[in-house]
Design an enzyme around this catalytic site. Structure first.
Site, PDB file in Angstrom:
ATOM      1  N   ILE A  24       0.474  -1.589   0.241  1.00  8.41           N
ATOM      2  CA  ILE A  24      -0.114   0.300   0.118  1.00  8.41           C
ATOM      3  C   ILE A  24       0.879   0.685  -0.707  1.00  8.41           C
ATOM      4  CG2 ILE A  24      -1.702   0.854   1.560  1.00  8.41           C
ATOM      5  CD1 ILE A  24      -3.191  -1.175  -0.379  1.00  8.41           C
ATOM      6  N   GLU A  69     -10.511  -0.462  -7.563  1.00  5.74           N
ATOM      7  CA  GLU A  69     -12.300  -1.418  -7.931  1.00  5.74           C
ATOM      8  C   GLU A  69     -12.322  -1.756  -7.229  1.00  5.74           C
ATOM      9  OE1 GLU A  69     -12.828  -1.197 -12.890  1.00  5.74           O
ATOM     10  OE2 GLU A  69     -10.095  -0.741 -11.710  1.00  5.74           O
TER      11      GLU A  69
END
Ligand code: MOS
Length: 777
Positions: free
Chosen positions: A669, A744
């Site tokens: 991340i 998404e």
């Protein structure tokens, strides 16, 4: 042909499936094959820090200029008139009242619109970068209910809107096919997605299903969805000499310039598309008719034009997600090992586009089943072209698949988390490729512990608090890693230690500008303040599309390539009097505002020192990322374990989501703050998919009947509980920066987690979205 044009052609090639033919090229760079990206191994000065949005202050202060906010001298405002039939032609058009209305400058329709070349081939359409390959206001034919048939131009928006109401159109309707059931009677056809069949088979799944000890077999349906980004689709365009300038709200500036250039028969570099800020994209902020109509109108009246679609206009002009009917059948032994996995069904599209909702995509790599049968059939209707909408395929496909897994878990009396873990595949069940990085079991375990999954009673309908039934459900979310070719970056390094990174990329609110500034600063060994990231302008290098959750990888790979080129140039400039003398580019990394030997960091020279000795005020390099071959070597997917607690009112049937946790495995991340927002935003959109979103399509007329946010519901604050988000943060060794995209995945798995929680609360299995209260009474 420019690099950018080559890349666009290559991208089209990829879309047509040319690249997908496994070219066993030697893995010659860190991305497709060999070494992991150095940024996975290096210290993390910037990557992984919760840096606040660098564009935040501008937006909060109202100083971020969106597409419909550029003031241009002498500008006129546009308003659209839409067709009211699904198919046929315009028999007569009376624009006289509109033309004489106050403030009106011109009325454009198919009779006086400037002529256009056919739209080029791209993405969701066989021949267009807009939703389809239909001519844009060039002829009297009507192709869908809601197609623009006239553009009214006036001195103010109000004058334009009023005059548009005065245009009288007489339509001559032809028989139209607007019903899924009628179309199905005429026969379905196999669906193609990106040029590839949506069909996989391994073994005889139907026979294995018939023979299975335990099985579930059900039909799940999902409705049409429309795009509802808060920023309406808007564009401000001006012809300036031989340049067409387009201020757009876009997730593909370079492609838009390329496409419009071809339609207007101009070199693509004479079409300049900028899009510095976008108020939500989700797949809908691509090229549709409105940008082209605005450019035509500006040509017709020789003045700049602003065209903002009304909310209704978005429903008429911008396609959304098409409905699906999906069968999922699972057969297992008593221990829960899958013997058969069948996921088939039907969806709709138009004859002029190529975007069947690919709902089997998540099932391809989901579970280790002995046999597999996946298939999507499609029928073609006379309607607005449908398109990409956040996780096309995975969002609604996981609803069916993961609801069925919950049904199987109950039939087997096995915990649903355990059932999923028991069916973890060793390698990709469809392609046979090894996984690049798959830590879904860890995501399940940590998520379950944090959510308090052990407090769930598997027997439905037993936990009651006052008039509320309470339940818990879970589901797997998943989205693939993609990286499209054509990404390029320019890095300009100044003697004062400042760097500028230029890429035709996009910030749609998801944090790209912030995260990529961190990535560039990390690569260059510079403080954040020393890096400026320019994006959102088609004249910048590269063909980077903000879609498929792949922009981060595309930018990261291009910046990596440009950095390598920069190192080469700097080593040349450093020459023999430098501590770096004699080193090869591969031995050198950036650190502390200069270069050093990777394994001997004391051999360091600052950029300032190299450039001043070479008497160079700056050095500028441009490079393209390596071809996106990594997905030919590895199956690359992100995963999420989604947990939901829901309360259903026994009097009204009202479902309320009271807690939600997403436990993600998406590689490294880059920025925990912007990533948390991305995950939460996806989950919130998933709550809308689960509980409220539905475009009411009148199958008699082919018209969407609820084109407004008062009748098409999306979650508001009251619908959204506290959403907890955690992640594994395990770098993917085969993705740039170790990061797979996260745009998404949040919407995937969410609807099934909600439906499964509703079942646990009430004992009612709802297989038709949205899960509204009438289905729970
Ligand atoms: Mo997305 S649906 O690829 O913007």
């Amino acid at each position: 042909m420019s690099i950018a044009s080559d890349a666009k052609q290559a991208l089209q090639g990829a879309v047509q499936g040319v690249m997908a033919k496994a070219v066993a090229l030697a893995p010659d760079s860190w991305i497709p094959g060999g070494e992991p990206d150095p940024l996975i191994r290096e210290r993390y000065g910037h990557i992984g820090k919760p840096l606040s949005r660098i564009d935040g202050p501008l937006k909060v202060a109202g100083r971020a200029t969106f597409a419909a906010e550029f003031p241009l001298e002498d500008m006129v405002y546009a308003s659209l008139v839409f067709s009211t039939i699904a198919k046929g032609r315009i028999a007569a058009m009376d624009t006289s009242h509109a033309e004489t209305a106050p403030g009106v400058v011109a009325v454009m329709d198919h009779r006086n619109a400037p002529r256009l070349a056919p739209p080029p081939v791209f993405m969701s359409a066989p021949k267009a970068a807009n939703g389809d390959n239909l001519p844009i206001m060039q002829e009297s034919e009507v192709n869908w209910n809601g197609e623009p048939v006239a553009v009214v131009l006036a001195e103010t928006q109000e004058q334009a809107d009023h005059a548009a109401s005065l245009v009288r159109v007489t339509f001559e309707a032809a028989p139209a096919l607007t019903s899924l059931d009628e179309a199905r009677e005429q026969g379905t056809k196999p669906a193609l997605f990106m040029g590839q069949p949506l069909h996989d088979e391994r073994g005889d799944a139907e026979a294995a299903l018939a023979a299975a000890e335990v099985k579930v077999d059900a039909l799940y349906t999902t409705p049409r969805h429309n795009h509802n980004a808060i920023e309406l689709h808007g564009v401000t365009v001006a012809w300036q000499g031989d340049v067409l300038r387009i201020h757009d709200a876009s997730q593909l500036v370079a492609h838009t310039a390329w496409s419009i250039g071809q339609m207007f028969d101009m070199p693509e570099d004479k079409v300049i598309v900028t899009s510095p800020f976008v108020g939500g994209g989700f797949g809908g902020k691509c090229l549709w008719q409105h940008q082209v109509l605005a450019a035509l109108a500006a040509k017709l009246c020789s003045r700049p034009v602003r065209l903002v679609l009304s909310r209704e206009g978005v429903y008429r002009v911008v396609g959304g997600r098409s409905p699906t009917e999906q069968r999922v059948a699972l057969g297992a032994d008593r221990e829960g090992h899958l013997k058969a996995l069948v996921h088939t069904g039907v969806t709709v599209k138009t004859a002029s586009n190529a975007m069947p909702e690919p709902f089997i995509l998540p099932t391809r790599s989901a579970y280790a089943s002995e046999t597999l049968k996946l298939d999507v059939q499609v029928v073609e209707l006379d309607m607005l072209a449908n398109t990409f909408m956040r996780a096309p395929g995975e969002s609604v496909g996981t609803f069916a698949l993961e609801s069925a897994m919950d049904e199987l878990a109950e039939a087997l009396n096995i915990d649903p988390v355990e059932l999923r873990i028991r069916n973890e595949p060793e390698k990709d069940p469809s392609s046979g490729l090894p996984f690049s990085s798959r830590h879904i079991v860890e995501a399940w375990r940590t998520g379950a512990a944090r959510f308090g999954w052990d407090r769930r009673d598997p027997r439905p309908g037993l936990r009651r608090e006052g008039e509320w039934l309470v339940g818990m459900g879970c589901a797997t979310g998943t989205y693939p890693y993609y990286r499209m070719g054509g990404g390029a970056a320019r890095i300009t390094l100044m003697q004062d230690g400042q760097a500028v990174v230029d890429i035709a990329a996009h910030e749609m609110g998801m944090g790209t500008a912030t995260a990529q500034t961190q990535v560039a600063a990390e690569r260059l060994g510079l403080p954040i303040e020393a890096v400026r990231f320019n994006y959102g302008d088609s004249t910048l290098p590269g063909v980077v599309l903000a879609g498929g959750s792949q922009q981060t990888a595309a930018i990261g790979a291009s910046v990596g390539a440009a950095h390598r080129e920069l190192v080469k140039q700097l080593l040349k400039l450093a020459g023999n009097d430098s501590p770096l003398a004699g080193l090869k580019p591969d031995d050198v990394i950036s650190r502390d505002q200069g270069l050093c030997k990777a394994d001997e960091t004391a051999r360091h020279e600052s950029y300032a020192s190299i450039l001043s000795r070479a008497q160079q005020p700056s050095v500028s390099v441009e490079a393209e990322g390596p071809p996106p071959l990594e997905t030919m070597h590895w199956s690359m997917h992100s995963h999420a374990a989604m947990f939901c607690e829901v309360r259903v009112n026994t009097v009204t049937g009202e479902p309320r989501v009271s807690r939600f946790l997403g436990s993600f495995d998406c590689g490294r991340i880059l920025n925990p703050k912007t990533a948390t927002s991305q995950f939460r935003g996806g989950i919130i959109m998933g709550l809308g998919l689960a509980l409220m979103e539905e475009a009411q399509f009148d199958e008699r007329k082919g018209r969407v009947m609820n084109p407004s946010l008062s009748e098409y519901h999306v979650p508001v604050h009251m619908d959204v509980p506290e959403i907890d988000v955690i992640w594994t943060d395990i770098p993917d060794p085969h993705a740039p920066m170790g990061a797979r995209g996260i745009g998404e995945i949040g919407i995937t798995g969410t609807a099934a987690a909600v439906a499964n929680a509703v079942y646990n609360a009430t004992g009612k299995r709802v297989r038709d979205l949205p899960l509204t209260l009438d289905k729970l009474l």
